[in-house]
Scaffold this motif. Structure first.
Motif, mmCIF file in Angstrom:
data_model
loop_
_atom_site.group_PDB
_atom_site.id
_atom_site.type_symbol
_atom_site.label_atom_id
_atom_site.label_comp_id
_atom_site.label_asym_id
_atom_site.label_seq_id
_atom_site.Cartn_x
_atom_site.Cartn_y
_atom_site.Cartn_z
ATOM 1 N N PHE A 66 70.369 38.469 26.900
ATOM 2 C CA PHE A 66 69.190 38.206 27.703
ATOM 3 C C PHE A 66 68.024 38.944 27.097
ATOM 4 O O PHE A 66 68.190 39.913 26.373
ATOM 5 C CB PHE A 66 69.385 38.637 29.161
ATOM 6 C CG PHE A 66 69.877 40.063 29.318
ATOM 7 C CD1 PHE A 66 68.989 41.119 29.347
ATOM 8 C CD2 PHE A 66 71.232 40.317 29.412
ATOM 9 C CE1 PHE A 66 69.438 42.409 29.478
ATOM 10 C CE2 PHE A 66 71.686 41.626 29.533
ATOM 11 C CZ PHE A 66 70.791 42.661 29.571
ATOM 12 N N TYR A 78 72.433 44.732 43.268
ATOM 13 C CA TYR A 78 72.501 45.369 41.962
ATOM 14 C C TYR A 78 72.481 46.888 42.101
ATOM 15 O O TYR A 78 73.205 47.608 41.412
ATOM 16 C CB TYR A 78 71.334 44.899 41.093
ATOM 17 C CG TYR A 78 71.500 45.240 39.629
ATOM 18 C CD1 TYR A 78 72.147 44.372 38.772
ATOM 19 C CD2 TYR A 78 71.014 46.438 39.110
ATOM 20 C CE1 TYR A 78 72.310 44.677 37.419
ATOM 21 C CE2 TYR A 78 71.172 46.753 37.769
ATOM 22 C CZ TYR A 78 71.820 45.865 36.929
ATOM 23 O OH TYR A 78 71.990 46.179 35.617
ATOM 24 N N THR A 134 65.887 46.444 36.528
ATOM 25 C CA THR A 134 66.478 45.121 36.363
ATOM 26 C C THR A 134 65.490 44.167 35.715
ATOM 27 O O THR A 134 64.284 44.267 35.913
ATOM 28 C CB THR A 134 66.930 44.550 37.710
ATOM 29 O OG1 THR A 134 65.850 44.626 38.641
ATOM 30 C CG2 THR A 134 68.115 45.308 38.273
ATOM 31 N N GLU A 135 66.041 43.248 34.936
ATOM 32 C CA GLU A 135 65.251 42.177 34.345
ATOM 33 C C GLU A 135 65.475 40.861 35.061
ATOM 34 O O GLU A 135 64.752 39.900 34.862
ATOM 35 C CB GLU A 135 65.614 42.027 32.860
ATOM 36 C CG GLU A 135 65.117 43.185 32.011
ATOM 37 C CD GLU A 135 66.268 43.945 31.352
ATOM 38 O OE1 GLU A 135 67.361 43.386 31.258
ATOM 39 O OE2 GLU A 135 66.044 45.107 30.959
ATOM 40 N N SER A 136 66.528 40.810 35.867
ATOM 41 C CA SER A 136 66.826 39.647 36.697
ATOM 42 C C SER A 136 67.694 40.151 37.833
ATOM 43 O O SER A 136 67.959 41.354 37.942
ATOM 44 C CB SER A 136 67.567 38.579 35.879
ATOM 45 O OG SER A 136 68.880 39.015 35.577
ATOM 46 N N ALA A 137 68.163 39.250 38.644
ATOM 47 C CA ALA A 137 69.013 39.660 39.763
ATOM 48 C C ALA A 137 70.374 40.148 39.302
ATOM 49 O O ALA A 137 71.089 40.811 40.050
ATOM 50 C CB ALA A 137 69.182 38.500 40.737
ATOM 51 N N THR A 138 70.726 39.850 38.055
ATOM 52 C CA THR A 138 72.077 40.154 37.588
ATOM 53 C C THR A 138 72.135 41.051 36.360
ATOM 54 O O THR A 138 73.234 41.424 35.933
ATOM 55 C CB THR A 138 72.833 38.852 37.259
ATOM 56 O OG1 THR A 138 72.106 38.139 36.249
ATOM 57 C CG2 THR A 138 72.972 37.978 38.506
#
Length: 480
Positions: A66, A78, A134-138
């Motif tokens: 990512f 997270y 975080t860069e996304s939710a995951t």
């Protein structure tokens, strides 16, 4: 030493960013169990204060790729996994609830527990959760504060409930109260011989900031490929060649991705240079060395400021070097080591049929150092810094190639505006060379190497040591 290069593009890219190139083209970031690492692993109280071997290795073979845009606030789910990571690192238990089966298929439970225990042995007990981004939710980064260091992790969770962890990678560590004095002490404590030089690159030339054995000629493995890159940049700048020029691949060497490509496959000079530097592909290096002309690349060794060119010229192809290291070539090896450069060139011509990749049985040199004091590519740290400074001035489009694989973990590489890297290794040898531009525009070079003719060196430990030096340098630059 040889190892299979991963076919998945994602894993190739992650490995390239996480570790230096090896002479054989094998990613150092390949996950290994500590007991099977095949490298020295200091454990006594007198051992150098290295980061754990695991800190230089990918912890999961399945890690999502990512990008890294501006960090976002972590979601509650997270954040919960980040808190649980602290507990998982602190003591065995509940790993099957934390990790997805996919992760544990790649990293069995006993292997994970050994890695976590090794982190505790190196850094003390995990005591607190640090920054979570975080860069996304995951996907994002998590810092865990140990008693003696702060360790950063890339943490990736599954999007489906219950959101178990599917990817985990150690991306860097900051030793508490670290200093250049401590780095130098750890370097000095290494068995065998070690060298390091750090210089600020100015219009008046390199200005040394820190050094140890900076003028000592050391075996440097695949670092010699920087001379090929410098000569290629020179001929392109002179209009003698173009990056888009196509030449046939070959002669192929004994390891690396291009070894399996069709014979005489058409390759651009740019593609070969990128494979040679970013992947340390031996076939690409041998192809370019002979296409440019060994004599002209040897001239670059002298032109770059090497203090003792006769020690290392003629530059051997990787196939020649390792063919000379074979037991069957003991007679040639002795003659080569004792010969003058001109006599060596004659020997390479006369014995060409014996010095091909077909003569190399990699098992003969995969576990123990072989002739690293005589059949090698030699340079001092000062020589390598002079070469890096030349590339800074004249490298042109070679500089982006040099930056494809920054040699250290992404989180640490991002401390620099630009970070170019080439290293090399084989049993008993590791070298790391960096050309760096700070965010304030200042330029620096770092060259470090470690030779031990008696045993394998701890490659991940050395990577960690050099990373500490780079981080301290970046910190000092930011403070000015």
């Amino acid at each position: 030493m040889v190892g299979a290069v991963r076919s998945e593009r994602c894993l190739q890219n992650m490995n390239a960013r996480a570790a230096p190139s090896s002479l054989a083209g094998t990613p150092h970031a390949q996950l290994r169990a500590p007991a099977k690492a095949g490298a020295q692993h200091p454990t006594s109280p007198q051992s150098p204060r290295f980061l754990t071997r695991a800190a230089a290795h990918i912890l999961a073979l399945l890690i999502l790729c990512f990008t890294t845009p501006t960090s976002a606030a972590p979601t509650p789910a997270y954040q919960e996994r980040a808190h649980q990571l602290l507990d998982i690192l602190a003591a065995p238990g509940n790993e099957t609830e934390f990790f997805a089966p996919l992760f544990l298929d790649a990293v069995p439970l006993d292997r994970w527990r050994a890695i976590a225990a090794d982190l505790r042995a190196r850094h003390g007990t995990p005591v607190a959760l640090g920054a979570v981004r975080t860069e996304s939710a995951t996907a994002g980064q998590v810092e865990i504060r140990y008693e003696r260091a702060t360790v950063g992790f890339t943490l990736v969770v599954a999007p489906q409930p219950p959101g178990r962890v599917i990817g985990l990678q150690i991306v860097g560590a900051r030793t508490a109260d670290d200093s250049f004095d401590k780095v130098m002490a750890d370097l000095t404590a290494l068995p065998g011989q070690s060298a390091l030089s750090i210089a600020r690159l100015t219009d008046a030339g390199p200005q040394v900031i820190h050094s140890r054995n900076a003028t000592t000629q050391m075996a440097t493995g695949s670092s010699f490929k920087l001379y090929i890159l410098a000569e290629l940049a020179r001929v392109i700048a002179a209009g003698e060649r173009r990056w888009s020029d196509v030449i046939p691949l070959g002669p192929k060497s004994f390891s690396g991705r291009l070894m399996r490509w069709p014979d005489a496959a058409p390759m651009t000079l740019h593609s070969l240079a990128t494979a040679m530097i970013a992947e340390s592909d031996n076939s690409a290096a041998d192809t370019l060395l002979l296409a440019l002309g060994r004599d002209t690349v040897d001239d670059m060794v002298t032109a770059s400021g090497h203090a003792d060119p006769t020690r290392t010229v003629p530059l051997l192809t990787t196939a020649e070097a390792f063919a000379l290291k074979m037991p069957a070539a003991a007679d040639l090896r002795a003659r080569y080591a004792a010969a003058t450069p001109d006599a060596r060139r004659a020997l390479l011509r006369d014995a060409a049929a014996r010095l091909t990749a077909a003569s190399v049985d990699i098992g003969s040199v995969a576990e123990s150092p072989v002739a690293i004091d005589s059949i090698e590519w030699f340079a001092s740290s000062a020589d390598s810094i002079a070469l890096l400074d030349r590339l800074r001035h004249t490298g042109g489009d070679a500089l982006p190639i040099l930056a494809v694989n920054p040699g250290i973990a992404p989180a640490d590489a991002k401390r620099w505006r630009y970070l170019g890297y080439k290293g090399g290794s084989e049993p008993g040898v590791i070298a790391m060379n960096f050309l760096a531009q700070a965010w304030d525009g200042g330029w620096y070079a770092l060259s470090a190497s470690w030779n031990n003719p008696a045993a394998r060196v701890d490659e991940p430990g050395f990577v960690a040591l050099v990373t500490r030096a780079l981080n301290l340098l970046a910190q000092d630059g930011a403070a000015r």
